[in-house]
Design an enzyme around this catalytic site. Structure first.
Site, mmCIF file in Angstrom:
data_model
loop_
_atom_site.group_PDB
_atom_site.id
_atom_site.type_symbol
_atom_site.label_atom_id
_atom_site.label_comp_id
_atom_site.label_asym_id
_atom_site.label_seq_id
_atom_site.Cartn_x
_atom_site.Cartn_y
_atom_site.Cartn_z
ATOM 1 N N LYS A 64 -0.053 -8.019 12.709
ATOM 2 C CA LYS A 64 -1.067 -7.094 12.194
ATOM 3 C C LYS A 64 -2.381 -7.441 12.878
ATOM 4 O O LYS A 64 -2.882 -8.555 12.762
ATOM 5 C CB LYS A 64 -1.183 -7.202 10.674
ATOM 6 N N GLU A 107 -3.146 -30.457 26.558
ATOM 7 C CA GLU A 107 -4.258 -31.409 26.356
ATOM 8 C C GLU A 107 -3.882 -32.476 25.335
ATOM 9 O O GLU A 107 -4.525 -33.507 25.221
ATOM 10 C CB GLU A 107 -5.507 -30.656 25.873
ATOM 11 N N SER A 127 1.331 -7.479 -0.821
ATOM 12 C CA SER A 127 2.040 -8.530 -0.075
ATOM 13 C C SER A 127 1.198 -9.776 0.162
ATOM 14 O O SER A 127 1.706 -10.780 0.659
ATOM 15 C CB SER A 127 2.572 -7.991 1.245
ATOM 16 N N THR A 174 0.820 -1.213 0.000
ATOM 17 C CA THR A 174 0.000 0.000 0.000
ATOM 18 C C THR A 174 0.849 1.257 0.000
ATOM 19 O O THR A 174 0.479 2.281 -0.550
ATOM 20 C CB THR A 174 -0.929 -0.006 1.224
ATOM 21 N N THR A 213 1.557 -4.522 4.249
ATOM 22 C CA THR A 213 1.409 -4.858 5.679
ATOM 23 C C THR A 213 0.759 -6.214 5.886
ATOM 24 O O THR A 213 0.895 -6.806 6.947
ATOM 25 C CB THR A 213 0.555 -3.797 6.391
ATOM 26 N N ASP A 214 0.047 -6.738 4.867
ATOM 27 C CA ASP A 214 -0.691 -7.997 5.061
ATOM 28 C C ASP A 214 0.225 -9.136 5.504
ATOM 29 O O ASP A 214 -0.143 -9.925 6.367
ATOM 30 C CB ASP A 214 -1.417 -8.415 3.772
ATOM 31 N N TYR A 228 -8.207 1.237 -3.761
ATOM 32 C CA TYR A 228 -6.885 1.535 -4.311
ATOM 33 C C TYR A 228 -6.244 0.246 -4.788
ATOM 34 O O TYR A 228 -6.729 -0.853 -4.507
ATOM 35 C CB TYR A 228 -6.009 2.202 -3.250
HETATM 36 N N1 DGL Z 1 -2.479 -5.460 -0.455
HETATM 37 C C1 DGL Z 1 -2.082 -5.249 0.930
HETATM 38 C C2 DGL Z 1 -0.573 -5.523 1.053
HETATM 39 O O1 DGL Z 1 0.171 -5.220 0.107
HETATM 40 C C3 DGL Z 1 -2.388 -3.877 1.386
HETATM 41 C C4 DGL Z 1 -2.108 -3.667 2.818
HETATM 42 C C5 DGL Z 1 -0.954 -2.708 3.052
HETATM 43 O O2 DGL Z 1 0.112 -2.766 2.406
HETATM 44 O O3 DGL Z 1 -1.127 -1.914 4.011
HETATM 45 O O4 DGL Z 1 -0.164 -6.025 2.099
#
Ligand code: DGL
Length: 350
Positions: free
Chosen positions: A186, A307, A80, A34, A113-114, A47
């Site tokens: 995350k 367990e 990502s 992003t 971030t993913d 986006y």
């Molecule tokens: N498509 C997601 C990624 O590239 C968007 C999330 C981001 O980068 O904040 O991880």
């Protein structure tokens, strides 16, 4: 003769002066996300990630040129969610060359971030340097109102030039915070403060362009890691199965039938399996497919021999690793051994 000596002294003084004033050499490796995303309208959440190139990202934050001698390269330009083994191996090998052969003082990686937490942990286990390696991303696209990418990139460079960020393993830098690769997660789908450090919290923070560290990781990483990707051109296949009430055993059966090398269970509670899944897991382990029990719970360890009698079935307990990070460690562990007790030791150390 005196004239020559004088010139030599002047030249030496200039070299020393230049080297003392030289800024740290920082390489920014762009992978997309992003932070490189572009929205159709700056107010909308619609986006596309991975649209803007590395030089545009650098040009958007000229202040980083005051912190370091900056250069950049575009490894890939992807969301990502499409991060994969091939990119991970290229990234780790490239970082090791830049830090150990090309004299760079630190690395910043722009990344979605993913899956940032997974890439950070993979690099934590495969980078062979104690120099700072810092991942930065954003939750708003590059042209959004109050885009968070530029500040995160600036802060990541500030961390990469900071001596305090040397020797602590790979870091993520988001929202003025520094998070270590093992505990970063995350936690929110859209908030800018989405990254947290689990029960141990953040490892530090950036304020006014300076890194302030709050704690030091106690797990093995980077130069103390036994994992080496230098000669690897692929990684073992490890899948994740999500547990729930009345869970179908079909996903785990599919991994077994496909010949996967390992399976991580995002189990319920303390890494527990539905009975039908349990039976398939025992069969898989007996075929040499390593089973690792993790948990779908967002916090808390998956304990050994709780367990589930792991010793009886030769299962591995993920301890403090969530399913997606347990998968990363199991992949690398399987490049060293298939012995369940040796793998369990890795989960205790890394
Ligand atoms: N498509 C997601 C990624 O590239 C968007 C999330 C981001 O980068 O904040 O991880």
């Amino acid at each position: 003769m005196k004239h020559i000596k004088f010139l030599a002294v002047v030249a030496l003084a200039l070299c020393i002066g230049v080297s003392l004033n030289a800024k740290p050499k920082i390489r920014i490796i762009a992978t997309g996300g992003t932070i490189a995303g572009v929205s159709t309208t700056s107010a909308s959440s619609a986006y596309t990630a991975g649209q803007v190139g590395i030089q545009t990202l650098i040009d958007a934050v000229p202040q980083i040129l005051q912190l370091a001698d900056i250069s950049g390269e575009q490894l890939v330009n992807i969301g990502s969610q499409d991060m994969n083994d091939e990119v991970w191996l290229k990234l780790a090998k490239r970082i090791n060359v830049l830090l150990n052969e090309e004299g760079y003082d630190g690395i910043v990686i722009t990344h979605g971030t993913d899956t940032m937490e997974e890439t950070a942990y993979f690099l934590n286990l495969t980078v062979k340097s104690d120099k700072p390696v810092v991942l930065a991303g954003s939750m708003r696209p590059s042209n959004a109102i109050s885009a968070d990418g530029p500040a995160n990139l600036y802060n990541a460079v500030a961390a990469a030039v900071s001596p305090a960020c040397k020797g602590v393993g790979v870091l993520c830098c988001m929202n003025n915070q520094l998070l270590d690769a093992k505990t970063v997660i995350k936690t929110h789908t859209i908030d800018c403060d989405t990254f947290e450090g689990g029960p141990s919290g953040i490892i530090g923070y950036i304020y006014n362009g300076e890194a302030h560290m709050l704690q030091t990781p106690n797990n093995k990483h980077t130069v103390n890691s036994v994992f080496d990707v230098t000669k690897l051109d692929k990684l073992p296949r490890v899948g994740i199965v999500y547990g729930y009430a009345n869970c179908s055993p079909l996903p785990m059966k599919a991994f077994v039938d496909a010949g996967f090398d390992g399976i991580v269970l995002a189990g319920v509670g303390d890494g527990n399996f539905y009975k039908d899944v349990f039976d398939v897991a025992v069969g898989a382990q007996n075929k040499g497919i390593q089973i690792v029990r993790s948990s779908r719970c967002p916090t808390g360890p998956t304990c050994l021999n709780s367990e589930v009698d792991d010793a009886k079935y030769h299962f591995v307990a993920a301890l403090d690793l969530n399913p997606q990070k347990a998968r990363v460690l199991l992949m690398l562990a399987l490049t060293k051994t298939h012995d369940w007790q040796e793998i369990q030791k890795f989960f205790m150390e890394y």
